[in-house]
Scaffold this motif. Structure first.
Motif, PDB file in Angstrom:
ATOM      1  N   ARG A 177       2.700  17.432  39.239  1.00 16.02           N
ATOM      2  CA  ARG A 177       2.578  18.795  38.709  1.00 16.02           C
ATOM      3  C   ARG A 177       1.730  18.822  37.452  1.00 16.02           C
ATOM      4  N   HIS A 178       1.983  17.864  36.559  1.00 18.29           N
ATOM      5  CA  HIS A 178       1.226  17.778  35.306  1.00 18.29           C
ATOM      6  C   HIS A 178      -0.274  17.643  35.595  1.00 18.29           C
ATOM      7  N   GLU A 181      -1.743  20.853  37.012  1.00 18.90           N
ATOM      8  CA  GLU A 181      -1.856  21.901  35.985  1.00 18.90           C
ATOM      9  C   GLU A 181      -2.979  21.613  34.994  1.00 18.90           C
TER      10      GLU A 181
END
Lengths: 397, 397
Positions: A177-178, A181
């Motif tokens: 996810r990091h 993003e």
């Protein structure tokens, strides 16, 4: 059961998911894993020219050397290629930690008659920085991949402004996810099976990181960008399985270690040729960060993970003289033998006459010429498509 | 992305490999993993009646109780069912080891005001023996599965003479070869992702055992009998991937933990409902053998693997009073929360209205009625066939 077969060329376009192929403008959704110390420009160029994505590991190169290696690739192919960089934060020097590490290794220094006070070689693993960013802006490779997280936003912005697609490794859903993003164009979901360094950068417990079967579908559900499965994949079955899990491509390392362009030493090659499925472990002894390799004497005696190993990359310093001394005597007791858990599967591709030859190789009687990285890339792709086709025929008939 | 879909019933026969289906006379190549403390006759009967293979975990039952549970199943279904047994060698009592273990736990005993000298409860995990073999000869279940190796040849011979097909777990290629050579009809290749106890019995290093992506194809190449993939599989994508790797079926545990027939406690259920991919580890603290569960306080504080935990199953004794005391206060700090790495994927099936409901469940706002084990079995099978069908369409079109 799954020996290389020749598929008609038009099959090359029949991948169940074309997102990665289209994103990277490649023909075959196989990324050759960047393997510092195991591959250079020759392998990267061969894989890219064969339609996959070749990778040049730059973490142990100077900027000048990275530039010249890249130019070597460009003499061989104009197809997309990947330059790979590390993004660790260099640790502060901690003399006390270093002292504990040297003290743990002291008996081995005695054994080899090495002066324990001798100066250690410089550890050459630099994180991606301005100088390397200039190389990237100069070379403009189609793809950049990062390990151990991402560089500072300023540097990442320059890489993207240079027109490079950006890949990076995630060992957990949170890391995936990091990365998504922060602008990654695709995520390498690195299962714990993978050889070499874990890409971990958000500090989860290494022993809690999932295998690729569990990780890939959870990452696919968590991010919008294409997911590349890495770890435990070394033949067409693993590639087909990765697509079943929702991946758009795979990154393969170990299978390329036996290719003719591999620059691993004879000791590493010999260890691979007799390795089994249950002979690798994660270890921090060789660099300070957990990485998967074949279990050897120092891993057995100290234990593969030691709190006394100083932070990455400094642990490598005090090990280096032991490695050199042992290798001189023909021993890989102190050599990092990076490899993943599917390593034995790669032997099926290691020579053209397959089983009989590999049996002879195991007995040490003779060696056939190793497979080229280009032939291996095509064989992996053909086997994967053939496997997917067989599944399909059986399900649909 | 992969929510349960209804496939026409005739699709049930379109599995890419029918060897396990034919061997076990089942309709769906999904084995519900035997989970001592998490499932009993009700779940086993439901899964078998739905066409999969339900499993009754017998390791914590007396022979009389095993017989009566089996009869409960037979009132619900005549279809094939599996009785599961452990094959460990009970350890010799080692007072010094036990003393070290109690001493390590002493601070927790103080914390809960438990008398450190109190008698401990009997640890009820018995290996398969003559008494259990008589139960098998009496009940004649179609299938028997063993964990931690195989029983003595004399007992195994009686099981086979009773007409039972025999399955057993392998964590390495070497173990798979051993099981096949000793008469197993199919091998469960248990990847390190799997929840609960590792089936290891030939003494390899636990940290060196491969993930399911690497293990399954290597086992498939090593044995002639059908291979069942276990570990990291909790939805149709994982099942499809297992077939791509060469497996003839799967064994699934974690996904059934949230089914209505699951007998896990509320604390375990609550922990599952908020779990992530990177929150399990192998631990020997709860039994003395490595098993995968959600990381809780005792695993964090002592470290998940301790040399002070006495051999299986005796470590469970001194933990038991702490577990009881903590659970009384609503804490799972000392409860074994067995689960595999794909656990979060199972939430997609946990209630009929799927995503919205599971979001609410995570926020603790409300709970939908859990899915039944029969519905879950059918949903997993339909998702797998649908996934295989989609791969097929894309490859063949």
């Amino acid at each position: 059961m799954n020996t290389p077969q020749t598929a008609p060329p038009e099959d090359q376009s029949r991948w169940p998911d074309r997102r990665l192929i289209d994103l990277l403008s490649i023909a075959v959704p196989i990324i050759q894993a960047p393997m510092a110390g195991a591959n250079d420009a020759a392998m990267a160029a061969a894989v890219s020219e064969a339609g996959g994505l070749g990778s040049l590991p730059c973490a142990m190169l100077t900027p000048d050397r990275a530039r010249s290696e890249y130019r070597l690739i460009r003499r061989r192919t104009q197809k997309p290629v990947n330059m790979n960089f590390f993004c660790h934060t260099p640790p502060a020097i901690d003399p006390e930690h270093e002292r504990r590490w040297r003290s743990l290794l002291a008996p081995y220094y005695s054994e080899f008659g090495i002066d324990p006070d001798k100066d250690l070689p410089q550890v050459n693993r630099a994180p991606f920085d301005d100088a390397m960013c200039e190389v990237v802006e100069d070379c403009r490779p189609q793809i950049i991949s990062f390990h151990f997280g991402l560089p500072a936003p300023r540097l990442l912005g320059r890489v993207k402004a240079a027109g490079c697609k950006v890949l990076a490794s995630a060992t957990t859903v949170e890391e995936a996810r990091h990365l998504a993003e922060h602008g990654c164009d695709a995520i390498i979901a690195q299962g714990q099976e993978a050889g070499g360094h874990r890409g971990v950068f958000l500090g989860s417990m290494v022993e809690a990181q999932p295998g690729v079967m569990a990780l890939v579908p959870q990452v696919v559900d968590a991010v919008e960008v294409p997911v590349i499965a890495a770890g435990g994949i070394a033949d067409g079955r693993g590639i087909a399985a990765a697509f079943a899990l929702g991946a758009s491509g795979v990154q393969i390392g170990s299978a390329y270690l036996l290719a003719s362009e591999s620059i691993i030493g004879d000791l590493h090659r010999a260890a691979i040729e007799v390795s089994r499925d249950d002979q690798t472990a994660l270890t921090n002894l060789f660099s300070g960060r957990p990485a998967r390799g074949l279990i050897n004497r120092i891993m057995q005696e100290i234990g593969p993970i030691s709190p006394d190993a100083p932070p990455f990359p400094t642990a490598a310093g005090a090990i280096a003289p032991l490695r050199t001394a042992a290798e001189t005597t023909g021993s890989s007791d102190f050599t990092p033998l990076w490899s993943g858990q599917a390593l034995p599967l790669s032997r099926r591709y290691a020579s053209s006459t397959s089983e009989k030859a590999s049996e002879r190789t195991i007995r040490g009687e003779s060696r056939n010429p190793p497979i080229s990285a280009a032939t291996l890339t095509r064989a992996l792709a053909e086997d994967a498509l053939s496997r997917l086709g067989r599944l399909a025929n059986e399900v649909l008939e």
